[in-house]
Design a protein around this motif. Structure first.
Motif, short mmCIF file in Angstrom:
data_model
loop_
_atom_site.label_atom_id
_atom_site.label_comp_id
_atom_site.label_asym_id
_atom_site.label_seq_id
_atom_site.Cartn_x
_atom_site.Cartn_y
_atom_site.Cartn_z
N GLY A 273 -4.98 -1.05 17.79
CA GLY A 273 -3.61 -0.63 18.08
C GLY A 273 -2.72 -0.36 16.89
O GLY A 273 -1.56 0.06 17.07
N ALA A 274 -3.19 -0.60 15.67
CA ALA A 274 -2.36 -0.32 14.49
C ALA A 274 -2.16 1.18 14.33
O ALA A 274 -3.06 1.98 14.62
N ARG A 275 -0.97 1.57 13.89
CA ARG A 275 -0.68 2.99 13.65
C ARG A 275 -1.27 3.38 12.31
O ARG A 275 -1.28 2.59 11.38
N PHE A 276 -1.72 4.64 12.20
CA PHE A 276 -2.47 5.09 11.03
C PHE A 276 -1.61 6.01 10.17
O PHE A 276 -1.17 7.07 10.61
N ILE A 277 -1.36 5.59 8.93
CA ILE A 277 -0.57 6.35 7.96
C ILE A 277 -1.42 6.59 6.72
O ILE A 277 -2.16 5.72 6.28
N CYS A 278 -1.31 7.79 6.15
CA CYS A 278 -1.99 8.08 4.89
C CYS A 278 -0.98 8.68 3.92
O CYS A 278 -0.16 9.52 4.31
N THR A 279 -1.05 8.26 2.67
CA THR A 279 -0.06 8.70 1.70
C THR A 279 -0.13 10.20 1.42
O THR A 279 0.89 10.83 1.16
N ASN A 280 -1.33 10.78 1.45
CA ASN A 280 -1.47 12.20 1.11
C ASN A 280 -2.79 12.74 1.64
O ASN A 280 -3.74 11.99 1.83
N PRO A 281 -2.84 14.05 1.88
CA PRO A 281 -4.05 14.64 2.48
C PRO A 281 -5.07 15.18 1.50
O PRO A 281 -6.07 15.76 1.92
N ASP A 282 -4.86 14.99 0.18
CA ASP A 282 -5.79 15.55 -0.81
C ASP A 282 -7.20 15.02 -0.54
O ASP A 282 -7.43 13.80 -0.44
N VAL A 283 -8.18 15.93 -0.47
CA VAL A 283 -9.55 15.50 -0.16
C VAL A 283 -10.34 15.13 -1.41
O VAL A 283 -11.31 14.38 -1.34
N THR A 284 -9.93 15.65 -2.56
CA THR A 284 -10.59 15.28 -3.81
C THR A 284 -9.54 15.03 -4.88
O THR A 284 -8.41 15.51 -4.79
N GLY A 285 -9.94 14.28 -5.90
CA GLY A 285 -9.10 14.03 -7.05
C GLY A 285 -9.89 14.23 -8.31
O GLY A 285 -11.12 14.13 -8.30
N PRO A 286 -9.22 14.49 -9.43
CA PRO A 286 -9.93 14.78 -10.68
C PRO A 286 -10.37 13.51 -11.40
O PRO A 286 -9.78 12.44 -11.25
N SER A 287 -11.44 13.63 -12.16
CA SER A 287 -11.86 12.59 -13.10
C SER A 287 -12.58 13.27 -14.24
O SER A 287 -12.93 14.46 -14.15
N ASN A 288 -12.82 12.54 -15.31
CA ASN A 288 -13.51 13.13 -16.46
C ASN A 288 -14.92 13.56 -16.11
O ASN A 288 -15.49 14.45 -16.75
N LEU B 1 8.21 4.26 6.16
CA LEU B 1 7.91 3.10 7.00
C LEU B 1 9.14 2.20 7.15
O LEU B 1 9.38 1.65 8.23
N ALA B 2 9.91 2.04 6.09
CA ALA B 2 11.12 1.22 6.16
C ALA B 2 12.13 1.83 7.13
O ALA B 2 12.85 1.10 7.83
N ASP B 3 12.18 3.16 7.20
CA ASP B 3 13.08 3.82 8.14
C ASP B 3 12.57 3.70 9.57
O ASP B 3 13.36 3.52 10.51
N GLN B 4 11.26 3.83 9.75
CA GLN B 4 10.67 3.82 11.09
C GLN B 4 10.63 2.42 11.69
O GLN B 4 10.92 2.22 12.87
N ARG B 5 10.21 1.46 10.89
CA ARG B 5 10.03 0.09 11.39
C ARG B 5 10.39 -0.88 10.26
O ARG B 5 9.51 -1.35 9.53
N PRO B 6 11.67 -1.19 10.11
CA PRO B 6 12.09 -2.05 9.00
C PRO B 6 11.41 -3.42 9.03
O PRO B 6 11.15 -3.97 10.10
N ASP B 7 11.10 -3.91 7.84
CA ASP B 7 10.50 -5.25 7.68
C ASP B 7 9.23 -5.41 8.50
O ASP B 7 8.96 -6.47 9.08
N GLY B 8 8.42 -4.36 8.51
CA GLY B 8 7.18 -4.39 9.27
C GLY B 8 6.02 -4.98 8.49
O GLY B 8 6.19 -5.56 7.41
N THR B 9 4.83 -4.80 9.05
CA THR B 9 3.62 -5.31 8.42
C THR B 9 2.59 -4.20 8.30
O THR B 9 2.57 -3.26 9.10
N ALA B 10 1.74 -4.31 7.30
CA ALA B 10 0.76 -3.25 7.06
C ALA B 10 -0.51 -3.81 6.43
O ALA B 10 -0.45 -4.73 5.61
N TYR B 11 -1.63 -3.24 6.84
CA TYR B 11 -2.90 -3.46 6.14
C TYR B 11 -3.07 -2.26 5.22
O TYR B 11 -3.02 -1.11 5.68
#
Length: 259
Positions: A142-157, A83-93
């Motif tokens: 109009g906000a652009r949509f970014i997701c950190t990773n595509p994993d659909v499940t995560g582990p838990s005890n 994000l810093a490379d694409q749009r420096p000093d931007g804003t995000a929800y």
């Protein structure tokens, strides 16, 4: 096939490679110690965006795996860099936890729900319907949509939990907008890691436990790929994929003598 260059730097996944279900994989502490003694550049990678590198350093230390904070590279850090490379000093929800918000603050991003440049979805153990609704409305606005990773499940005890990929699918269904995933298997995760340690793809190996993320990502980034059998993928399952790892080993303990 052309002969590959000698391995001069290493990238390794964390869960399933160095630790499994909260305990270190046999040989992992020795492998990491030998990596550090070798003086070769290395990074430990994770798609999990919940924790900061400092959090993960402490978690690994409790298991007897000692690494410096700078040796840990998360999908949150890769997302912030992107994000810093694409749009420096931007804003995000942001929907996520400290690993993601800290990384975005560090690159100069302002976190806001007022007309943000991006909606950034990461991992959290407490997905809020209110927050998801807000994200949908902001994307529709109009906000652009970014997701950190595509994993659909995560582990838990207690068993699998829905992860960022599942929540992203719900948001996409409601908005008609697909996210850009930064983490594995996007080779950008690998390239950002390579840049961080100033390594070259031809002389770097990626160690992972999943064919569909670690091996695929390493392959597409031009790395040598080593599949370990201490996590998700089995030797038999590798035959189902149209691509193959460079090597398959039982665990990182088998790689200690190569360092």
């Amino acid at each position: 096939m052309s002969e590959r260059k000698a391995i001069e730097s290493w990238l390794t996944d964390m869960d399933g490679v160095l630790v499994h279900e909260g305990v270190p994989v046999p040989g992992a502490p020795e492998f990491v110690a030998k990596m550090q003694q070798s003086g070769k550049p290395f990074l430990i990678l994770t798609n999990n965006s919940i924790y900061t590198p400092r959090d993960l350093q402490a978690r690994l230390s409790r298991m007897g795996i000692e690494v410096p904070e700078r040796a840990i590279w998360t999908s949150a850090l890769a997302t912030a860099q992107f994000l810093a490379d694409q749009r420096p000093d931007g804003t995000a929800y942001v929907i996520g936890e400290a690993g993601l918000t800290t990384a975005l603050h560090a690159v100069g991003y302002v976190l806001t729900d007022y007309a943000p440049d991006y909606v950034v979805l990461g991992e959290t153990r407490t997905y809020s319907f209110e927050a998801i609704t807000k994200a949908i409305r902001l994307i529709n606005g109009g906000a652009r949509f970014i997701c950190t990773n595509p994993d659909v499940t995560g582990p838990s005890n207690a068993g699998d939990l829905p992860a960022a990929g599942s929540v992203a699918a719900m948001i996409s269904k409601a908005t008609g907008v697909d996210p850009y995933f930064v983490g594995k298997p996007n080779p950008m995760m690998m390239r950002s890691a390579l840049n961080t340690i100033e390594a070259h793809s031809e002389s770097t190996a990626m160690i992972g436990d999943r064919m569909d993320t670690d091996v695929l990502c390493g392959l597409e980034a031009g790395l040598q790929t080593i599949l370990v059998l201490t996590g998700i993928s089995t030797r038999a399952e590798t035959e189902r994929y149209p691509y193959r790892p460079s090597r398959i080993v039982d665990s990182v303990a088998d790689l200690i003598d190569e360092l």
